[in-house]
Scaffold this active site. Structure first.
Site, PDB file in Angstrom:
ATOM      1  N   LYS A   1      29.814  70.046  38.111  1.00  0.00           N
ATOM      2  CA  LYS A   1      30.733  69.314  37.219  1.00  0.00           C
ATOM      3  C   LYS A   1      31.347  70.255  36.189  1.00  0.00           C
ATOM      4  O   LYS A   1      32.557  70.232  35.931  1.00  0.00           O
ATOM      5  CB  LYS A   1      29.981  68.212  36.465  1.00  0.00           C
ATOM      6  CG  LYS A   1      29.803  66.931  37.233  1.00  0.00           C
ATOM      7  CD  LYS A   1      29.219  65.857  36.297  1.00  0.00           C
ATOM      8  CE  LYS A   1      28.532  64.775  37.098  1.00  0.00           C
ATOM      9  NZ  LYS A   1      27.785  63.823  36.263  1.00  0.00           N
TER      10      LYS A   1
ATOM     11  N   HIS B   1      25.685  54.043  70.517  1.00  0.00           N
ATOM     12  CA  HIS B   1      26.612  54.842  71.315  1.00  0.00           C
ATOM     13  C   HIS B   1      26.996  56.130  70.596  1.00  0.00           C
ATOM     14  O   HIS B   1      28.004  56.750  70.920  1.00  0.00           O
ATOM     15  CB  HIS B   1      27.865  54.033  71.632  1.00  0.00           C
ATOM     16  CG  HIS B   1      27.586  52.832  72.476  1.00  0.00           C
ATOM     17  ND1 HIS B   1      27.590  52.876  73.851  1.00  0.00           N
ATOM     18  CD2 HIS B   1      27.251  51.562  72.144  1.00  0.00           C
ATOM     19  CE1 HIS B   1      27.289  51.680  74.331  1.00  0.00           C
ATOM     20  NE2 HIS B   1      27.073  50.872  73.315  1.00  0.00           N
TER      21      HIS B   1
ATOM     22  N   GLU C   1      19.443  60.522  45.461  1.00  0.00           N
ATOM     23  CA  GLU C   1      19.538  61.005  44.083  1.00  0.00           C
ATOM     24  C   GLU C   1      18.239  60.794  43.309  1.00  0.00           C
ATOM     25  O   GLU C   1      17.936  61.532  42.379  1.00  0.00           O
ATOM     26  CB  GLU C   1      20.703  60.299  43.372  1.00  0.00           C
ATOM     27  CG  GLU C   1      21.632  61.256  42.673  1.00  0.00           C
ATOM     28  CD  GLU C   1      22.882  60.588  42.110  1.00  0.00           C
ATOM     29  OE1 GLU C   1      22.823  59.420  41.693  1.00  0.00           O
ATOM     30  OE2 GLU C   1      23.927  61.262  42.085  1.00  0.00           O
TER      31      GLU C   1
END
Lengths: 436, 436
Positions: free
Chosen positions: B420, B306, B285
């Site tokens: 938003k 792994h 950010e």
């Protein structure tokens, strides 16, 4: 027919300033044709056992009594294993929820060798009511054997040595190995890990199915969902009608044409967070070789809108996005601010938590698309064993086809051997090594 | 002096086929000089409140009675918030362990709005013994308000409406906001979120400190560790002697010279998994804007050997690596195979789980370096509040300096506003939107 619940909107991945040209997509899809044909042939001749799993039930029958005994007897079940021996089970168990539900054991997937974590787990278990499942394909994985050696003395002390057989189950390949030798020495039953199914492709085998069944899930339904996806993909006359081929073509096409080197899988469903980690191994280990591959990134909607979305939207244009939405509209508790509520919050009026999750997913997908980022959305009308099985098979096929398009072997992982050997030599005291 | 516990081996990041040339490093370090000077000036004139936090104690004093009351009264504490309002607290609380220890509440960080997760959590809580902490800098975060509206009715029903004041605490900026208005309406106490400290830089403020203190951690020690790193960095006459400046110069230099577009933070310590997620937000950010930035990737050692190591070693050369090692040699339970053990396992003879973790970390670091990948290792002799505080400050400074080197504003996140607004409009029913 499962694609009723798994409809993909790939359009935004093709158009827009950051998308793929029709020509590049057509080229990649054409190249996927032989890959699909190869999968068809492999299903016919049985050379890829993964493709035969959806039609099997004998191996599930072998799991059933173990799962039933564990469910009856234990409050906690510890699953030892790492990588592909653990991530599939984790992805499935997450579907069953957190284990607070009555009448079934809590599952603990121990996939690391952190002594602090191990100590905390042991301290919280009643070992007289704890069962163990140890999974290692080769039977020689250092981490899994170490976990076993670390926990067995405590388990024996709590339960009495003679009783180990009913408390421990091993899944490993046939043939001699340290894990099988240990199991035989201690009278512990072994289930066979299919030698033809690598760890990261083993989620639908007993490796995933046994923990899933202990968690109370319907393993046959998982396979039915996987079968539906497999059938549709292999029946498609045109690769564009086989969603896994389309997905692979988009990924590889975007890498070639747009240098899209990262692929973000972002489910707006907490129960799919472990699924995204499973996918992260599948994609990375299958494709990351010979300098090829793209980096898989697991993200969580809506949380990562407050963490990664700034970078996704406004950082380098090097990512493609797969959002997974579950239809949650109207679900969950009310978030209505009430009559005394703030005017600024009127948009929450009459809404539920599920409405908010739904709106977040739609808004993020739309915003990524509007800003020209390659994105596809997988919409799930429900999330159950059948749908999860469909998702798992979809991404395994997509990964295999992408490997074919990149010209790499999807099934090996040669690069990790060097550090394994080095770690053993450090432990054996053969070399001190400079401590970096 | 904290760098006794935080020594970095940056050498491999500079040399080797994938490393940074001395010239490019020198250029980046020179550019970091003005950035360090800017930080010095900002500490002097108080224009960057983050830098003043290590010297403060008044705000911790305000947290202390709340933490004490919560610890005394509650079995569970639910922390509502998302992004920077949650990740710092999660990173700190992980240091205290899983909450099985006697005498302190279990902490539950609710950072998503998944109705299923929410329902499962609520069903498992005794709400008569549950405290709430709601954190939102702006006081208008939709997710946090929704979480609060979803849980308050249940809490009131369990506890009696008159008693809400002692059960709920809010942290938000001074000045009017929906969250503050709600708190005032219900008689709930508010602590001030410093308006000059953005969420992703707030871990050392009350946002992180209050949950940490509820978990039983020493917030003053956290700040002492942070102060030591800050002091050393700002005292350095040469940027090469300021580890955060060196780290930023390596990242930005590698991006420019080698197109290294991804940065992997891989702690070999489970308790630092949440710290890596905190870092992932901080880096993404702060830097991901104007087309700039690199992608932060959180990985877990040894597990991801792994899962991701194959890609890291043999995939595209587009990553730099920061491994964090804790000295665990000799720690934890024995993993000795015993006298009847398999010859193939002799390398485990006399070893502990901590030895294995240690060997894995060393082997992976060495293998990445041998293969010419840019890597640095941060070695921790111990992990406590002081060391974690040092790590947090190190990476905040490194991120701020990297932003300066990239020419972006570390403190804003303008791109996320669009989605938003769109989500609110969907919820308000103003637009239907096409459902992607």
């Amino acid at each position: 027919m499962l694609y009723e619940h798994l409809s993909e909107t790939c359009l935004a991945a093709r158009i827009g300033e950051g998308g793929l040209s029709d020509e590049a997509l057509a080229r990649a899809l054409e190249a996927a044709g032989p890959s699909l044909a190869g999968l068809r042939a492999a299903r016919e001749d049985g050379s890829l056992p993964l493709l035969g799993l959806p039609g099997r039930s004998d191996d599930l029958a072998a799991c059933r009594p173990v799962a039933a005994a564990y469910r009856e007897r234990f409050a906690d079940v510890v699953v030892l294993g790492t990588g592909g021996s653990s991530l599939g089970g984790q992805a499935l168990a997450a579907l069953a929820g957190g284990g607070a539900a009555a009448g079934r054991p809590r599952l603990h997937f121990v996939d690391n060798v952190d002594p602090e974590t191990f100590g905390t787990l042991l301290a919280g278990l009643d070992l007289t009511r704890t069962g163990l499942l140890a999974v290692s394909k080769s039977g020689g994985t250092a981490e899994t054997l170490a976990q076993l050696f670390a926990i067995l003395p405590a388990l024996e002390a709590a339960a009495g040595a003679g009783d180990l057989a009913g408390r421990v189950t091993v899944i490993t390949e046939p043939g001699p190995s340290p894990l099988r030798a240990l199991a035989e020495r201690r009278g512990v039953p072994c289930l066979d890990h299919d030698p033809g199914i690598g760890g990261r492709f083993s989620v639908l085998s007993n490796v995933g199915a046994l923990p899933a069944m202990i968690a109370g899930l319907d393993a046959a339904a998982l396979r039915a969902g996987a079968a539906a996806v497999l059938d549709q993909a292999l029946a498609a006359a045109d690769p564009a009608d086989a969603p896994p081929a389309l997905g692979a073509a988009l990924s590889v096409g975007l890498l070639g044409e747009r240098r899209i080197s990262q692929t973000v899988l972002m489910p707006y469903v907490d129960r799919l967070a472990a699924f995204a980690l499973w996918y992260r191994q599948l994609w990375a280990e299958s494709l990351g070789k010979d300098g090829a591959g793209t980096t898989p990134i697991d993200a969580r909607g809506a949380v990562d809108q407050h963490s990664q979305l700034q970078l996704y939207l406004a950082g380098p244009r090097d990512k493609m996005f797969t959002l997974v939405r579950l239809d949650t509209a109207g679900a969950g508790p009310s978030i209505d601010p009430g009559p005394a509520g703030d005017e600024a919050l009127s948009y929450l009026k009459g809404r539920t938590l599920g409405d908010l999750m739904d709106a977040m997913a739609r808004a993020t997908a739309e915003t990524l698309a509007r800003n020209g980022h390659p994105i596809r959305v997988i919409r799930l009308a429900r999330l159950d064993e059948e749908v999860l099985g469909a998702l798992l098979m979809h991404f395994m096929l997509e990964t295999i086809i992408a490997a074919d398009l990149l010209g790499v072997n999807a099934y090996d992982q040669p690069a990790v051997e060097e550090s394994k050997v080095l770690a053993r030599r450090y432990l054996a005291g053969e070399i001190q090594g400079r401590a970096p």
